[in-house]
Scaffold this motif. Structure first.
Motif, PDB file in Angstrom:
ATOM      1  N   GLN A   1       9.637   1.985   1.257  1.00 55.61           N
ATOM      2  CA  GLN A   1      10.148   2.335   0.759  1.00 55.61           C
ATOM      3  C   GLN A   1       8.195   2.733  -0.812  1.00 55.61           C
ATOM      4  O   GLN A   1       8.121   2.429  -1.710  1.00 55.61           O
ATOM      5  CB  GLN A   1      10.353   0.542  -0.394  1.00 55.61           C
ATOM      6  N   LEU A   2       7.628   2.308   0.625  1.00 54.12           N
ATOM      7  CA  LEU A   2       6.510   2.579  -0.254  1.00 54.12           C
ATOM      8  C   LEU A   2       5.997   4.213  -0.118  1.00 54.12           C
ATOM      9  O   LEU A   2       4.663   4.167  -0.270  1.00 54.12           O
ATOM     10  CB  LEU A   2       4.717   1.732   0.097  1.00 54.12           C
ATOM     11  N   CYS A   3       7.033   5.064   0.734  1.00 56.90           N
ATOM     12  CA  CYS A   3       5.670   6.046   1.073  1.00 56.90           C
ATOM     13  C   CYS A   3       6.293   6.659  -0.041  1.00 56.90           C
ATOM     14  O   CYS A   3       7.825   7.267  -0.563  1.00 56.90           O
ATOM     15  CB  CYS A   3       6.766   6.397   2.331  1.00 56.90           C
ATOM     16  N   LEU A   4       5.368   7.874  -0.529  1.00 55.38           N
ATOM     17  CA  LEU A   4       5.471   8.393  -1.909  1.00 55.38           C
ATOM     18  C   LEU A   4       5.883  10.222  -1.205  1.00 55.38           C
ATOM     19  O   LEU A   4       6.538  10.190  -2.474  1.00 55.38           O
ATOM     20  CB  LEU A   4       4.857   8.130  -2.570  1.00 55.38           C
TER      21      LEU A   4
ATOM     22  N   LEU B   1       4.427   0.110   8.145  1.00 54.31           N
ATOM     23  CA  LEU B   1       4.045   1.017   7.341  1.00 54.31           C
ATOM     24  C   LEU B   1       5.761   1.039   6.134  1.00 54.31           C
ATOM     25  O   LEU B   1       7.159   0.324   7.597  1.00 54.31           O
ATOM     26  CB  LEU B   1       4.525   2.293   7.047  1.00 54.31           C
ATOM     27  N   GLN B   2       6.309   0.238   5.131  1.00 58.81           N
ATOM     28  CA  GLN B   2       7.005   0.191   4.736  1.00 58.81           C
ATOM     29  C   GLN B   2       7.739   1.449   3.705  1.00 58.81           C
ATOM     30  O   GLN B   2       7.357   2.204   3.230  1.00 58.81           O
ATOM     31  CB  GLN B   2       7.356  -0.441   3.357  1.00 58.81           C
TER      32      GLN B   2
ATOM     33  N   ASP C   1      -3.001   6.959   2.730  1.00 58.64           N
ATOM     34  CA  ASP C   1      -3.415   6.567   1.584  1.00 58.64           C
ATOM     35  C   ASP C   1      -3.582   7.042   0.066  1.00 58.64           C
ATOM     36  O   ASP C   1      -3.310   7.847   0.492  1.00 58.64           O
ATOM     37  CB  ASP C   1      -4.372   5.428   1.388  1.00 58.64           C
TER      38      ASP C   1
ATOM     39  N   MET D   1       0.978  -1.318   0.137  1.00 60.36           N
ATOM     40  CA  MET D   1      -0.008   0.114   0.260  1.00 60.36           C
ATOM     41  C   MET D   1       0.514   1.207  -0.048  1.00 60.36           C
ATOM     42  O   MET D   1       1.418   1.746   0.706  1.00 60.36           O
ATOM     43  CB  MET D   1      -0.785  -0.022   1.361  1.00 60.36           C
ATOM     44  N   GLU D   2       0.561   2.208  -1.099  1.00 60.60           N
ATOM     45  CA  GLU D   2       1.835   3.361  -0.842  1.00 60.60           C
ATOM     46  C   GLU D   2       1.031   4.635  -0.390  1.00 60.60           C
ATOM     47  O   GLU D   2      -0.295   4.943   0.477  1.00 60.60           O
ATOM     48  CB  GLU D   2       1.777   3.734  -2.247  1.00 60.60           C
TER      49      GLU D   2
END
Length: 310
Positions: free
Chosen positions: A64-67, A61-62, A20, A1-2
């Motif tokens: 690499q998925l943080c925009l 939360l990861q 999200d 999930m971004e």
């Protein structure tokens, strides 16, 4: 999930919210203060970076998925201050292999987005301090108030708290009639006499937030019908409304712009909100006032989400 991160940084704490790309809140935690004017730039950066670390160590939360992330910070008012903070945060993110967009905003700007769901309009904030900020579609940024408790925080918790304490002493001197504020202040501090306030208030550690805490007593007393408390709240609300109305003199678009209000004084005092709203309505052809239902950190997350989806 971004997801994206929104930060609301003040002089006592910092809140971070993750949403999200559909706008749903997926995480919410708090950390230390991050107003660089209150705790120094270096300490603010340390607290903010520590909070970023916690996001990825205390939640699922990861990184690499943080925009992207947006920080709305009290005490950050001009482009130079915003760029300095952005550079420091980007440097930290690079050290943990994150290269994402970083936006730095003033705390009033994220409150505006939280209240109106857009980056243009007026936000009126009445908490410990106060300010009215207007952002126009042509990119203009206008303000009234927010100059601090000495130069001008009209309508703020500090102003209300200070006048509450002064009213107690004026009542003690029989300059003014008896007021419920006296009983409430004495009970709060376990004092025997109003004269005990003198010893308390002039101690070195007493800061503006300690004075602002007495605004709660004035709100309670006004709700109970105390005449002096009602006068203080009403006058403060009039002052706050005058700040907002002044924005229309600075730019014509702001004379009819939507208004969002936020802060503890608006939240807890119906008299303050009603007086403010009536004053605005008496001067403007349109007086659509929205009481913000979202936290400012949510507004920060909405700003970065909109930015990366353009």
């Amino acid at each position: 999930m971004e997801f994206v991160l929104g930060f609301d940084g003040g002089g006592t704490k910092t809140e971070v919210i993750a949403i999200d790309l559909q706008g749903n809140i997926v995480m919410n935690i708090e950390g230390g203060a991050s107003n660089p004017k209150a705790i120094t730039f270096e300490v603010a950066v340390t607290n903010l970076t520590s909070l970023i670390k916690r996001v990825f160590t205390e939640t699922e939360l990861q990184p690499q998925l943080c925009l992207g992330l947006c920080m709305g910070l009290a005490g950050v008012a001009n482009e130079q201050e915003m760029q300095r903070m952005a550079d420091a945060i980007k440097q930290f993110l690079k050290s943990i292999d994150m290269e994402i967009p970083v936006l730095i905003r003033n705390d009033a700007e994220i409150a505006l987005m939280a209240g109106l769901g857009q980056e243009t309009g007026i936000i009126a904030i009445a908490g410990t301090g106060s300010i009215s900020l207007g952002l126009t579609p042509d990119g203009g940024r206008y303000r009234a108030g927010g100059w601090g408790h000495i130069l001008g925080d009209k309508g703020s918790g500090y102003e209300i708290g200070l006048q509450t304490l002064q009213a107690v002493m004026q009542s003690y001197d029989q300059v003014k009639p008896p007021t419920l504020l006296t009983q409430k202040v004495l009970e709060m501090h376990h004092f025997e006499s109003p004269t005990d306030l003198r010893t308390y208030i002039y101690q070195d550690h007493i800061k503006k937030q300690h004075i602002a805490e007495h605004a709660r007593l004035c709100i309670e007393a006004s709700a109970a019908g105390d005449a002096e408390a009602c006068r203080i709240i009403t006058n403060a609300a009039e002052d706050m409304a005058n700040l907002t109305l002044a924005l229309g003199k600075q730019h014509p678009w702001l004379d009819s712009a939507p208004i969002a209000v936020t802060g503890s004084i608006f939240k807890y005092s119906k008299l303050f909100l009603d007086t403010y709203s009536n004053r605005i309505a008496s001067e403007r052809t349109t007086s659509n006032i929205i009481v913000s239902q979202r936290k400012p950190a949510h507004g920060a997350a909405m700003i970065i989400s909109s930015y990366i989806q353009r």
